[in-house]
Design a protein around this motif. Structure first.
Motif, short mmCIF file in Angstrom:
data_model
loop_
_atom_site.label_atom_id
_atom_site.label_comp_id
_atom_site.label_asym_id
_atom_site.label_seq_id
_atom_site.Cartn_x
_atom_site.Cartn_y
_atom_site.Cartn_z
N UNK A 247 8.95 2.64 -0.14
CA UNK A 247 10.09 2.93 0.75
C UNK A 247 11.21 1.90 0.54
N UNK A 248 10.84 0.62 0.42
CA UNK A 248 11.87 -0.41 0.16
C UNK A 248 12.62 -0.12 -1.13
N UNK A 249 11.89 0.29 -2.12
CA UNK A 249 12.50 0.58 -3.42
C UNK A 249 13.47 1.76 -3.32
N UNK A 250 13.04 2.80 -2.58
CA UNK A 250 13.91 3.97 -2.40
C UNK A 250 15.22 3.55 -1.73
N UNK A 251 15.11 2.65 -0.76
CA UNK A 251 16.30 2.23 -0.01
C UNK A 251 17.18 1.32 -0.89
N UNK A 252 16.54 0.32 -1.51
CA UNK A 252 17.30 -0.64 -2.35
C UNK A 252 18.07 0.06 -3.46
N UNK A 253 17.41 1.00 -4.11
CA UNK A 253 18.04 1.71 -5.24
C UNK A 253 18.86 2.92 -4.80
N UNK A 254 18.92 3.09 -3.50
CA UNK A 254 19.66 4.24 -2.92
C UNK A 254 19.26 5.56 -3.57
N UNK A 255 17.98 5.76 -3.70
CA UNK A 255 17.48 7.01 -4.28
C UNK A 255 17.40 8.06 -3.17
N UNK A 256 18.11 9.18 -3.33
CA UNK A 256 18.04 10.19 -2.27
C UNK A 256 16.70 10.92 -2.32
N UNK A 257 15.99 10.93 -1.22
CA UNK A 257 14.68 11.58 -1.19
C UNK A 257 14.54 12.36 0.12
N UNK A 258 13.63 13.29 0.15
CA UNK A 258 13.30 13.97 1.40
C UNK A 258 11.82 14.36 1.42
N UNK A 259 11.35 14.80 2.58
CA UNK A 259 9.94 15.21 2.75
C UNK A 259 8.94 14.16 2.28
N UNK A 260 9.11 12.94 2.71
CA UNK A 260 8.15 11.91 2.29
C UNK A 260 6.84 12.03 3.10
N UNK A 261 5.73 12.05 2.38
CA UNK A 261 4.42 12.11 3.05
C UNK A 261 3.49 11.10 2.41
N UNK A 262 2.46 10.73 3.18
CA UNK A 262 1.46 9.83 2.59
C UNK A 262 0.09 10.49 2.67
N UNK A 263 -0.73 10.19 1.70
CA UNK A 263 -2.12 10.69 1.73
C UNK A 263 -3.05 9.50 1.64
N UNK A 264 -3.80 9.28 2.72
CA UNK A 264 -4.75 8.16 2.73
C UNK A 264 -6.12 8.70 2.34
N UNK A 265 -6.93 7.91 1.64
CA UNK A 265 -8.29 8.37 1.39
C UNK A 265 -9.06 8.46 2.71
N UNK A 266 -9.93 9.44 2.84
CA UNK A 266 -10.70 9.55 4.08
C UNK A 266 -12.19 9.74 3.77
N UNK A 267 -12.95 9.98 4.84
CA UNK A 267 -14.41 10.08 4.68
C UNK A 267 -14.81 11.29 3.83
N UNK A 268 -13.97 12.31 3.84
CA UNK A 268 -14.21 13.46 2.96
C UNK A 268 -14.28 13.02 1.50
N UNK A 269 -13.32 12.16 1.12
CA UNK A 269 -13.30 11.66 -0.27
C UNK A 269 -14.57 10.87 -0.56
N UNK A 270 -15.00 10.07 0.42
CA UNK A 270 -16.22 9.26 0.24
C UNK A 270 -17.41 10.20 0.03
N UNK A 271 -17.49 11.21 0.89
CA UNK A 271 -18.61 12.14 0.83
C UNK A 271 -18.67 12.85 -0.52
N UNK A 272 -17.53 13.35 -0.96
CA UNK A 272 -17.50 14.07 -2.24
C UNK A 272 -17.84 13.14 -3.38
N UNK A 273 -17.32 11.92 -3.31
CA UNK A 273 -17.58 10.97 -4.38
C UNK A 273 -19.06 10.57 -4.44
N UNK A 274 -19.70 10.44 -3.28
CA UNK A 274 -21.10 9.99 -3.27
C UNK A 274 -22.13 11.09 -3.47
#
Ligand code: ATP
Ligand code: MG
Length: 306
Positions: free
Chosen positions: A272-299
């Motif tokens: 986010x800092x980089x987007x602001x510093x470089x004045x990069x126009x962006x929209x629809x920013x989302x984040x995906x965190x790993x969750x227990x589903x990922x752990x389950x599938x991986x194990x």
């Protein structure tokens, strides 16, 4: 057994003929913990829980629940634990209040079930025949029955299977409340989100063995899975510069969508800092965190089977 231990299991083993359902598993549950057991169908969850409840006799191993042997001290344990079975069967021509009265008579110490019915939103069906209840209402009735003797430990096998998302949230709140009132909760679930939100620790099992046991946060951390930041851009935008950020491991673009991934928690702030510093126009920013589903599938190598 230590004072703060509610359940102790050592080398528990249970077979049905040639099929080994539970293979030498050891774990303990602390007092006042919400402890989850998850695993694919046939993993051995119900078998394990039933050995703790005294409903099945282990072939080998040691089980202590509140310091008692569930096989030898079944009667005294019965007063102190609550059990919601995965498949409860109740005669269909019996009314809700009659079932509750019947269960009340089974214990020497009970709570007034009116409050339970209120909390579980069952008051309006108290005079209905069991056979006329919806699947979700039956499920909630089993939960009420498991709490009727004000147990020290309550076992929920498939806590919210068959419930709609709203009813599931009502049950989550109730489980938290039950736990806050000082009770230990052991539950099985097929919903990773449920395990992640409710449980202090989660035991993942498959083929009768323990794969791992830890808090949901630690399980996710140990997996070392990637965080992803996804945003859209318009027109020609130079995004190569993101590679210069220390927390960024990969940058990929598909049409107007940019995905930046990395394992460091600081990735979002950096991007986010980089987007602001470089004045990069962006929209629809989302984040995906790993969750227990990922752990389950991986194990377990598979999506959880419902
Ligand atoms: N009474 C029984 N007789 C024979 N085999 C059984 C019996 N109960 C369970 N099994 C078998 O033991 C294994 C473990 O079953 P268990 O019910 O403990 O699994 P589970 O993890 O609870 O599965 P689910 O998610 O489907 O509820 C399975 O292979 C099952 O078919
Ligand atoms: Mg089961």
């Amino acid at each position: 057994m230590q004072k703060d231990t509610a359940i102790q299991v050592e080398k528990l083993h249970k077979s049905y003929g040639k099929l080994t359902a539970v293979q030498d598993i050891s774990f303990s549950v602390r007092k006042n913990e919400i402890f989850g057991i998850v695993g694919p169908n046939g993993a051995g969850k119900t078998t394990t829980i039933e050995c703790l409840e005294g409903l099945r006799s282990p072939d080998k191993g040691l089980v202590r629940v509140l310091g008692l042997d569930p096989q030898k001290n079944r009667r005294s344990l019965h007063e102190r634990i609550g059990v919601q079975l995965q498949e409860s069967r109740i005669a269909s021509q019996i009314k809700v209040w009659e079932v509750l009265d019947l269960y009340t008579a089974l214990y020497s110490r009970t709570v007034d079930y009116k409050d339970l019915l209120e909390k579980l939103q069952l008051s309006q069906v108290r005079s209905r025949f069991y056979s006329r209840l919806s699947g979700g209402q039956k499920q909630r009735l089993f939960i009420a029955l498991s709490l009727i003797n004000d147990p020290e430990i309550v076992f929920f096998d498939e806590l919210t299977t068959g419930l709609d998302p709203q009813a599931r949230r009502v049950i989550w709140d109730l489980v938290r409340e039950v736990n806050e009132s000082g009770k230990t909760v052991v539950l099985t679930t097929h919903f990773m989100e449920e395990a992640e939100r409710l449980c202090d620790r989660v035991l993942i099992m498959d083929h009768g063995r323990i794969i791992t046991l830890d808090s949901p946060e630690n399980l996710v951390k140990k997996l070392g899975a990637e965080h992803k930041i996804i945003f859209s851009i318009k027109g020609r935008v130079q995004i190569e510069s993101f590679n210069e950020l220390a927390t960024v491991e990969k940058v990929s673009v598909f049409r107007d969508k940019v995905t930046i991934s990395g394992k460091d928690q600081r990735l979002l702030a950096d991007v986010v800092n980089h987007l602001i510093e470089r004045r990069i126009p962006y929209y629809d920013l989302q984040t995906q965190q790993p969750n227990l589903d990922d752990v389950f599938i991986s194990l377990t190598g598979k999506e959880i089977r419902k």
